[in-house]
Design an enzyme around this catalytic site. Structure first.
Site, PDB file in Angstrom:
ATOM      1  N   GLN A 101      -2.075  63.892  16.966  1.00 12.89           N
ATOM      2  CA  GLN A 101      -3.436  64.384  16.804  1.00 12.89           C
ATOM      3  C   GLN A 101      -3.593  65.848  17.205  1.00 12.89           C
ATOM      4  OE1 GLN A 101      -4.948  60.523  18.806  1.00 12.89           O
ATOM      5  NE2 GLN A 101      -6.629  61.144  17.507  1.00 12.89           N
ATOM      6  N   HIS A 110       2.327  56.510  20.601  1.00 14.75           N
ATOM      7  CA  HIS A 110       0.890  56.554  20.296  1.00 14.75           C
ATOM      8  C   HIS A 110       0.727  56.544  18.774  1.00 14.75           C
ATOM      9  CE1 HIS A 110      -3.298  57.690  21.885  1.00 14.75           C
ATOM     10  NE2 HIS A 110      -3.437  57.507  20.579  1.00 14.75           N
ATOM     11  N   ASN A 133       0.555  52.621  22.967  1.00 12.21           N
ATOM     12  CA  ASN A 133      -0.894  52.790  22.952  1.00 12.21           C
ATOM     13  C   ASN A 133      -1.555  51.810  21.988  1.00 12.21           C
ATOM     14  OD1 ASN A 133      -3.411  54.517  23.456  1.00 12.21           O
ATOM     15  ND2 ASN A 133      -3.282  54.534  21.224  1.00 12.21           N
ATOM     16  N   GLU A 134      -2.574  51.140  22.464  1.00 15.05           N
ATOM     17  CA  GLU A 134      -3.395  50.241  21.647  1.00 15.05           C
ATOM     18  C   GLU A 134      -2.570  49.389  20.679  1.00 15.05           C
ATOM     19  OE1 GLU A 134      -6.729  52.311  19.889  1.00 15.05           O
ATOM     20  OE2 GLU A 134      -7.693  52.537  21.832  1.00 15.05           O
TER      21      GLU A 134
END
Ligand code: FCB
Length: 390
Positions: free
Chosen positions: A19, A113, A156-157
């Site tokens: 990101q 991520h 992540n998630e």
């Protein structure tokens, strides 16, 4: 009345490699951005060039008064082809850790991520043969630069990853992409749980860090009379990912909003003028619900809020949201829940997985010049960190 936080509480902000770094052209998301361009998916491109500007980013964070920075290391850079590791990229991430140390901020490092190298995707990604072994081999290499890091997040998630990859899987099987009511793919979820269970002890042994993973918490609540459907949905959405965290050193709570569950499943956010730029309901109280639910499932495992924030172009609204979220967090702590830190999403306005308009940052970025422009919310959160109190 001022309400203080425990000594050593982590106050920081978070980002993720794809990101913010730019030009991660060897991962699956870059590929997807190009493949899905006709559907309006935007490019990450240079992102916000944090790959080169991480020092400036961390300095702004530290100068504001924050003491922790969560960032992720990019598997596709470290292992551009299977089993071939880049010493230079490993050294890059070591420099980031050293920079954080030099500025007196604690790095919270995420190993995965959302993105993986193209070659991993070509082998069937998480459902491919040898996925856990491949991830473990990468994690072992990553550990060579993690000495001294106290907090490591494996994946992540995993629940959102299982949701998104589940949809891609459906499309590959000729089924339609579900825009409403989709649930995480449990088979992919099980593969991620296996990967986490394999990776966590490797990291713990090699580095002595506290190891956990970070789960997207939807702060789901049952609509009246829909308790049993709620329990089913809760299990598939969150609890199957929280249960393995009982064996971990901490669990990351990531919370933005709250949604009811009725007989049809998770109820989509109704249109409302207060909705955020993500289209999500404005629910600063979600953090309290998420932390309490997590505690109910994991018991006494310490919690770190690894993401919480709001997509808005109005920075005063960010301050209002965050202030209220922190009050709910402090209430949950008053009830005896062990919370070790609060990491705001996000340090920078960044590439929101195919979109540039939802701005979550404490710092705005000019995407032509890459100039950083701290917003008032950065200084506001930094003051809270310095006071260690709200
Ligand atoms: C989470 C992701 C993070 C960011 C926020 C808004 O699901 O972990 O990368 O996109 O949502």
């Amino acid at each position: 009345m001022s309400r203080s936080f425990p000594q050593g509480f982590l106050w920081g902000a978070a980002t993720a490699a794809h990101q913010v770094e730019g030009n991660n052209l060897n991962n699956d998301f870059w590929q997807l951005e190009h493949a899905a361009a006709e559907h309006g998916v935007e490019f990450s491109g240079d992102a916000v060039d944090s790959y080169h500007r991480y020092q400036e980013d961390m300095r702004l964070l530290a100068d504001a008064g924050l003491n922790a920075y969560r960032f992720s290391i990019e598997w596709s850079r470290i292992e551009p082809s299977p089993g071939k590791f880049s010493k230079a990229e490993l050294a890059h991430y070591r420099r980031m850790i050293d920079t954080a140390d030099g500025l007196g901020i604690k790095p919270v490092v995420t190993l995965h991520h959302f993105t993986h190298p193209l070659w991993f995707g070509e082998r069937g990604a998480w459902l491919g043969k040898g996925a856990v072994e491949a991830f473990s081999r990468y994690v072992e290499q990553a550990c060579t630069i993690l000495h001294g890091v106290e907090w490591v997040c494996t994946i992540n998630e995993p629940n959102v990853l299982a949701l998104n990859h589940g949809q891609l899987r459906r499309v590959a099987e000729g089924k339609e992409y579900q825009r409403v009511g989709a649930l995480p793919d449990t088979e992919i979820g099980e593969a991620l749980i296996a990967a986490h269970r394999a990776a966590a002890p490797l990291v713990r042994e090699a580095t002595g860090a506290k190891v956990g993973w970070t789960v997207a918490n939807q702060a789901l609540v049952p609509a009246p009379g829909c308790e049993s459907r709620y329990t089913e949905v809760q299990q598939v959405w969150e609890d199957m990912y929280l249960e393995p965290a009982r064996e971990d050193d901490f669990v990351g709570v990531q919370s933005y909003t709250s949604q009811p569950v009725d007989e049809n499943g998770v109820v989509p956010h109704p249109e409302h003028p207060d909705n955020t730029l993500m289209g999500w309901a404005y629910r600063p109280d979600a953090l309290g619900i998420a932390v309490r639910h997590t505690h109910d499932v994991v018991g006494d495992v310490p919690i770190v809020v690894t993401e919480n924030g709001i997509a808005t172009s109005d920075d005063q609204r960010r301050v209002a949201y965050t202030g209220e979220a922190l009050r709910h967090l402090r209430d949950a702590m008053d009830d005896g829940i062990d919370v070790r830190g609060y990491l705001h999403w996000s340090l920078l306005d960044n590439f929101e997985w195919g979109r540039w308009d939802p701005t979550f940052g404490l710092i705005a970025v000019d995407r032509e010049t890459f100039e950083r422009h701290p917003k008032p919310s950065l200084a506001w959160l930094g003051d809270i960190a310095r006071a260690n109190a709200i």
